[in-house]
Design a protein around this motif. Structure first.
Motif, PDB file in Angstrom:
ATOM      1  N   ASP A  32       0.844  -1.192   0.000  1.00  0.00           N
ATOM      2  CA  ASP A  32       0.000   0.000   0.000  1.00  0.00           C
ATOM      3  C   ASP A  32       0.880   1.243   0.000  1.00  0.00           C
ATOM      4  O   ASP A  32       1.881   1.318   0.705  1.00  0.00           O
ATOM      5  CB  ASP A  32      -0.902   0.032   1.244  1.00  0.00           C
ATOM      6  CG  ASP A  32      -1.887  -1.129   1.264  1.00  0.00           C
ATOM      7  OD1 ASP A  32      -2.209  -1.620   0.173  1.00  0.00           O
ATOM      8  OD2 ASP A  32      -2.310  -1.533   2.357  1.00  0.00           O
ATOM      9  N   VAL A  33       0.506   2.235  -0.811  1.00  0.00           N
ATOM     10  CA  VAL A  33       1.277   3.470  -0.927  1.00  0.00           C
ATOM     11  C   VAL A  33       0.305   4.646  -0.810  1.00  0.00           C
ATOM     12  O   VAL A  33      -0.786   4.613  -1.387  1.00  0.00           O
ATOM     13  CB  VAL A  33       2.028   3.547  -2.274  1.00  0.00           C
ATOM     14  CG1 VAL A  33       2.792   4.859  -2.381  1.00  0.00           C
ATOM     15  CG2 VAL A  33       2.983   2.372  -2.424  1.00  0.00           C
ATOM     16  N   ALA A  34       0.697   5.664  -0.056  1.00  0.00           N
ATOM     17  CA  ALA A  34      -0.148   6.843   0.120  1.00  0.00           C
ATOM     18  C   ALA A  34       0.676   8.113  -0.049  1.00  0.00           C
ATOM     19  O   ALA A  34       1.873   8.136   0.241  1.00  0.00           O
ATOM     20  CB  ALA A  34      -0.820   6.828   1.496  1.00  0.00           C
ATOM     21  N   TYR A  35       0.029   9.171  -0.523  1.00  0.00           N
ATOM     22  CA  TYR A  35       0.666  10.482  -0.682  1.00  0.00           C
ATOM     23  C   TYR A  35      -0.320  11.541  -0.228  1.00  0.00           C
ATOM     24  O   TYR A  35      -1.511  11.470  -0.537  1.00  0.00           O
ATOM     25  CB  TYR A  35       1.056  10.720  -2.140  1.00  0.00           C
ATOM     26  CG  TYR A  35       1.730  12.045  -2.384  1.00  0.00           C
ATOM     27  CD1 TYR A  35       3.060  12.242  -2.035  1.00  0.00           C
ATOM     28  CD2 TYR A  35       1.026  13.115  -2.941  1.00  0.00           C
ATOM     29  CE1 TYR A  35       3.684  13.462  -2.253  1.00  0.00           C
ATOM     30  CE2 TYR A  35       1.636  14.334  -3.156  1.00  0.00           C
ATOM     31  CZ  TYR A  35       2.964  14.496  -2.799  1.00  0.00           C
ATOM     32  OH  TYR A  35       3.579  15.710  -3.005  1.00  0.00           O
ATOM     33  N   ARG A  36       0.165  12.531   0.508  1.00  0.00           N
ATOM     34  CA  ARG A  36      -0.697  13.554   1.083  1.00  0.00           C
ATOM     35  C   ARG A  36      -0.220  14.940   0.704  1.00  0.00           C
ATOM     36  O   ARG A  36       0.977  15.230   0.775  1.00  0.00           O
ATOM     37  CB  ARG A  36      -0.754  13.402   2.605  1.00  0.00           C
ATOM     38  CG  ARG A  36      -1.706  14.365   3.288  1.00  0.00           C
ATOM     39  CD  ARG A  36      -1.832  14.038   4.769  1.00  0.00           C
ATOM     40  NE  ARG A  36      -0.540  14.147   5.456  1.00  0.00           N
ATOM     41  CZ  ARG A  36      -0.367  13.922   6.750  1.00  0.00           C
ATOM     42  NH1 ARG A  36      -1.387  13.538   7.480  1.00  0.00           N
ATOM     43  NH2 ARG A  36       0.819  14.065   7.297  1.00  0.00           N
ATOM     44  N   MET A  37      -1.152  15.801   0.315  1.00  0.00           N
ATOM     45  CA  MET A  37      -0.875  17.193  -0.038  1.00  0.00           C
ATOM     46  C   MET A  37      -1.569  18.103   0.962  1.00  0.00           C
ATOM     47  O   MET A  37      -2.691  17.823   1.401  1.00  0.00           O
ATOM     48  CB  MET A  37      -1.391  17.511  -1.454  1.00  0.00           C
ATOM     49  CG  MET A  37      -0.774  16.692  -2.551  1.00  0.00           C
ATOM     50  SD  MET A  37      -1.639  16.960  -4.133  1.00  0.00           S
ATOM     51  CE  MET A  37      -1.521  18.742  -4.284  1.00  0.00           C
ATOM     52  N   PHE A  38      -0.903  19.205   1.324  1.00  0.00           N
ATOM     53  CA  PHE A  38      -1.482  20.184   2.237  1.00  0.00           C
ATOM     54  C   PHE A  38      -2.102  21.322   1.424  1.00  0.00           C
ATOM     55  O   PHE A  38      -1.432  21.947   0.595  1.00  0.00           O
ATOM     56  CB  PHE A  38      -0.410  20.724   3.182  1.00  0.00           C
ATOM     57  CG  PHE A  38       0.055  19.696   4.180  1.00  0.00           C
ATOM     58  CD1 PHE A  38      -0.489  19.645   5.449  1.00  0.00           C
ATOM     59  CD2 PHE A  38       1.037  18.767   3.843  1.00  0.00           C
ATOM     60  CE1 PHE A  38      -0.075  18.696   6.369  1.00  0.00           C
ATOM     61  CE2 PHE A  38       1.464  17.818   4.754  1.00  0.00           C
ATOM     62  CZ  PHE A  38       0.906  17.783   6.016  1.00  0.00           C
ATOM     63  N   LEU A  39      -3.415  21.581   1.673  1.00  0.00           N
ATOM     64  CA  LEU A  39      -4.142  22.625   0.961  1.00  0.00           C
ATOM     65  C   LEU A  39      -4.716  23.599   1.980  1.00  0.00           C
ATOM     66  O   LEU A  39      -5.886  23.536   2.335  1.00  0.00           O
ATOM     67  CB  LEU A  39      -5.267  22.012   0.124  1.00  0.00           C
ATOM     68  CG  LEU A  39      -4.857  20.930  -0.887  1.00  0.00           C
ATOM     69  CD1 LEU A  39      -6.089  20.313  -1.531  1.00  0.00           C
ATOM     70  CD2 LEU A  39      -3.931  21.511  -1.943  1.00  0.00           C
ATOM     71  N   GLY A  40      -3.878  24.486   2.477  1.00  0.00           N
ATOM     72  CA  GLY A  40      -4.334  25.407   3.508  1.00  0.00           C
ATOM     73  C   GLY A  40      -4.644  24.668   4.795  1.00  0.00           C
ATOM     74  O   GLY A  40      -3.796  23.965   5.350  1.00  0.00           O
ATOM     75  N   ASP A  41      -5.880  24.796   5.265  1.00  0.00           N
ATOM     76  CA  ASP A  41      -6.296  24.127   6.498  1.00  0.00           C
ATOM     77  C   ASP A  41      -6.744  22.684   6.271  1.00  0.00           C
ATOM     78  O   ASP A  41      -7.071  21.982   7.222  1.00  0.00           O
ATOM     79  CB  ASP A  41      -7.442  24.895   7.167  1.00  0.00           C
ATOM     80  CG  ASP A  41      -6.995  26.263   7.653  1.00  0.00           C
ATOM     81  OD1 ASP A  41      -5.787  26.425   7.946  1.00  0.00           O
ATOM     82  OD2 ASP A  41      -7.844  27.173   7.709  1.00  0.00           O
ATOM     83  N   SER A  42      -6.797  22.254   5.027  1.00  0.00           N
ATOM     84  CA  SER A  42      -7.234  20.897   4.721  1.00  0.00           C
ATOM     85  C   SER A  42      -6.110  20.129   4.030  1.00  0.00           C
ATOM     86  O   SER A  42      -5.062  20.679   3.716  1.00  0.00           O
ATOM     87  CB  SER A  42      -8.488  20.917   3.838  1.00  0.00           C
ATOM     88  OG  SER A  42      -8.207  21.547   2.593  1.00  0.00           O
ATOM     89  N   LYS A  43      -6.365  18.840   3.800  1.00  0.00           N
ATOM     90  CA  LYS A  43      -5.380  17.966   3.168  1.00  0.00           C
ATOM     91  C   LYS A  43      -6.067  17.122   2.096  1.00  0.00           C
ATOM     92  O   LYS A  43      -7.261  16.820   2.199  1.00  0.00           O
ATOM     93  CB  LYS A  43      -4.707  17.053   4.196  1.00  0.00           C
ATOM     94  CG  LYS A  43      -4.052  17.782   5.353  1.00  0.00           C
ATOM     95  CD  LYS A  43      -3.488  16.815   6.359  1.00  0.00           C
ATOM     96  CE  LYS A  43      -2.895  17.540   7.564  1.00  0.00           C
ATOM     97  NZ  LYS A  43      -3.949  18.203   8.368  1.00  0.00           N
ATOM     98  N   ALA A  77      -5.438  13.473   0.193  1.00  0.00           N
ATOM     99  CA  ALA A  77      -4.644  12.253   0.279  1.00  0.00           C
ATOM    100  C   ALA A  77      -5.016  11.293  -0.847  1.00  0.00           C
ATOM    101  O   ALA A  77      -6.198  11.172  -1.206  1.00  0.00           O
ATOM    102  CB  ALA A  77      -4.858  11.571   1.632  1.00  0.00           C
ATOM    103  N   PHE A  78      -4.001  10.625  -1.392  1.00  0.00           N
ATOM    104  CA  PHE A  78      -4.186   9.620  -2.437  1.00  0.00           C
ATOM    105  C   PHE A  78      -3.617   8.294  -1.937  1.00  0.00           C
ATOM    106  O   PHE A  78      -2.589   8.271  -1.262  1.00  0.00           O
ATOM    107  CB  PHE A  78      -3.458  10.026  -3.719  1.00  0.00           C
ATOM    108  CG  PHE A  78      -3.837  11.378  -4.251  1.00  0.00           C
ATOM    109  CD1 PHE A  78      -4.824  11.515  -5.210  1.00  0.00           C
ATOM    110  CD2 PHE A  78      -3.196  12.520  -3.798  1.00  0.00           C
ATOM    111  CE1 PHE A  78      -5.176  12.762  -5.699  1.00  0.00           C
ATOM    112  CE2 PHE A  78      -3.526  13.770  -4.285  1.00  0.00           C
ATOM    113  CZ  PHE A  78      -4.526  13.885  -5.230  1.00  0.00           C
ATOM    114  N   GLY A  79      -4.257   7.214  -2.307  1.00  0.00           N
ATOM    115  CA  GLY A  79      -3.763   5.906  -1.903  1.00  0.00           C
ATOM    116  C   GLY A  79      -3.874   4.891  -3.026  1.00  0.00           C
ATOM    117  O   GLY A  79      -4.835   4.918  -3.810  1.00  0.00           O
TER     118      GLY A  79
END
Length: 206
Positions: free
Chosen positions: A1-12, A14-16
């Motif tokens: 399993d692989v995941a990637y997370r991006m920060f968008l201001g106060d929210s995030k 995530a892709f998996g």
């Protein structure tokens, strides 16, 4: 399993991605089915490889979440003969899940958290779950759930300390299963391990 997370201001965001391989062996022909001549139980499955690939996307913050996912993208046909074509076509089908929720302030000490889960697969009706939870004084959760044409339920959870929680839930079937079951009970106990972050943190609602 692989995941990637991006920060968008106060929210995030995530892709998996997930990948795997199942090995299926089933001696169905050796069973004694209740219905004689059932074609499903007239052929064995010998060493059938079943690749598993899926993905998911979720947009979330401390107060909301919205996600879509499918745990299996590829179709696997387990049976070989034409007599079982009605079983093997289209084989295992992709299931899709859409989920979301939000926490609303209802005053200084009360919050309301509705959530939903929609499940879809080709060849079957769309199914959905709805829940409504209320949080009192950041300590006590009380809520109810509804699963379309299947069940209703109640749940409660209490924070004994910031690290220790205890909960209880009960669901009652609405389908014909209610003729054989009086519902199910679940008791939950949770404890948060690890080093605690310093300073003031926002409460965790999900």
């Amino acid at each position: 399993d692989v995941a990637y997370r991006m920060f968008l201001g106060d929210s995030k965001l995530a892709f998996g991605l997930k990948g795997g391989l199942n090995l299926l062996q089933g001696k169905y022909a050796e069973l004694n089915p209740q219905t004689a001549g059932d074609q499903v139980f007239q052929q064995n499955v010998n060493t059938k490889l079943d690749p598993q690939f899926g993905f998911g996307i979720m947009w979330y913050s401390d107060r909301h979440f919205l996600g879509i996912s499918t745990p299996k993208l590829l179709r696997t046909d387990f049976f070989e003969t034409d007599s079982l074509a009605f079983v093997s076509q289209p084989g295992q089908r992709a299931h899709y899940f859409l989920t979301g929720g939000y926490v609303f302030d209802m005053g200084l000490y009360h919050k309301f958290k509705p959530t939903f889960l929609v499940k879809a697969v080709e060849g079957a009706p769309v199914s959905f779950d709805l829940t409504a939870n209320f949080l009192f004084y950041e300590k006590f959760w009380l809520g109810a759930m509804y699963r379309h044409t299947d069940a209703v339920g109640l749940l409660a959870q209490y924070y004994i300390t910031n690290d220790l929680t205890v909960g209880y839930s009960y669901d009652y079937p609405l389908s014909t299963l209610r003729n054989y079951s009086g519902g199910s009970h679940e008791i939950m106990l949770g404890f948060e391990f690890g080093n605690k972050m310093k300073g003031i943190r926002s409460p965790r609602y999900f």
